[in-house]
Design an enzyme around this catalytic site. Structure first.
Site, PDB file in Angstrom:
ATOM      1  CG  HIS A   1      -1.041  10.565   5.090  1.00  0.00           C
ATOM      2  ND1 HIS A   1      -0.336  11.530   5.322  1.00  0.00           N
ATOM      3  CD2 HIS A   1      -1.213  10.691   3.602  1.00  0.00           C
ATOM      4  CE1 HIS A   1      -0.144  12.348   4.366  1.00  0.00           C
ATOM      5  NE2 HIS A   1      -0.825  11.901   3.168  1.00  0.00           N
TER       6      HIS A   1
ATOM      7  CG  ASP B   1      -2.024   1.196   1.075  1.00  0.00           C
ATOM      8  OD1 ASP B   1      -2.610   1.386   0.167  1.00  0.00           O
ATOM      9  OD2 ASP B   1      -1.999   1.978   2.112  1.00  0.00           O
TER      10      ASP B   1
ATOM     11  CG  HIS C   1      -6.231   5.727   5.254  1.00  0.00           C
ATOM     12  ND1 HIS C   1      -6.368   5.277   3.764  1.00  0.00           N
ATOM     13  CD2 HIS C   1      -7.286   5.986   5.767  1.00  0.00           C
ATOM     14  CE1 HIS C   1      -7.694   5.408   3.735  1.00  0.00           C
ATOM     15  NE2 HIS C   1      -8.511   5.703   5.024  1.00  0.00           N
TER      16      HIS C   1
END
Length: 228
Positions: A57, A7, A150
């Protein structure tokens, strides 16, 4: 079979407009099981972090300013990836950023034929279902309570569990059966003693009188089938 689940986190949605990768997280699978080998790297994107991306994030300009450039870590990334299939959720997005960064380093792009997209897999298996990473974790009972924001490695670890489920699960029954067999083999034998009273065996052979009566019965039969 070796596969890499990965990812990325980025500054935005499109590398063609100047967005850059700021984190990559990779998890190694062999025969669809995690080996424990992972890779997590952060990059200085050489540009400011937009507020929208930071909200996703939490990687700030201050944090990333101290990190190496992608080009300084490209060899480590390629060495980890090797020529293995690459598994990602909405894989076109992550592969697009990875190949864009490789292009900036004047390195060859990764062949998209190596790409495995778990979004497409989930849509085929669960038409009309919630096929986001969160939705699939919920469907398969995968704990995501620690996913506050995230993160590339965290999301890759969750996705690895999802991918295993999408491809048939861990077949835990086989492991349990093997463990049970090992336990039974190692356990000492048990001697079972009966508490029922002893009874002498009864004779089962016909007596002389019974044999005589049987012979007389056969002779009295009129035209038996075995004499025709």
């Amino acid at each position: 079979m070796r596969e890499i689940v990965f990812d990325t986190e980025t500054t935005g949605f499109d590398p063609k407009t100047g967005d850059r990768m700021v984190e990559i997280g990779c998890v190694e699978l062999v025969n669809r099981l995690p080996t424990g080998k992972t890779l997590q790297l952060y990059f200085n994107p050489e540009r400011a972090m937009p507020p929208g991306a930071f909200a996703v994030h939490g990687l700030s300009d201050t944090f990333l300013a101290q990190k190496p450039l992608f080009r300084d870590q490209v060899e480590e990334i390629l060495e980890f990836l090797e020529d293995s299939p690459l598994v990602a959720h909405n894989a076109g997005f992550d592969m697009g950023f990875l190949n864009a960064e490789l292009a900036l380093c004047e390195r060859d792009a990764i062949d998209l034929g190596r790409m495995i997209d778990t979004v497409e897999m989930a849509r085929k298996r669960h038409p009309g279902g919630q096929n986001s990473l969160d939705g699939l974790c919920k469907r398969y009972g995968i704990d995501r309570s620690h996913r506050v924001k995230h993160g590339a490695l965290l999301d890759a670890e969750l996705l690895a569990q999802v991918y295993i489920e999408l491809t048939g699960g861990r077949q835990m029954g086989l492991s349990l059966a093997a463990e049970a067999a090992r336990t039974a083999e190692a356990a000492p034998a048990r001697i079972v003693r009966s508490t029922r009273p002893y009874r002498a065996p009864r004779p089962h052979a016909a007596s002389a009188a019974e044999l005589q009566r049987h012979e007389a019965f056969i002779k009295a039969m009129d035209n038996p089938i075995w004499s025709r």
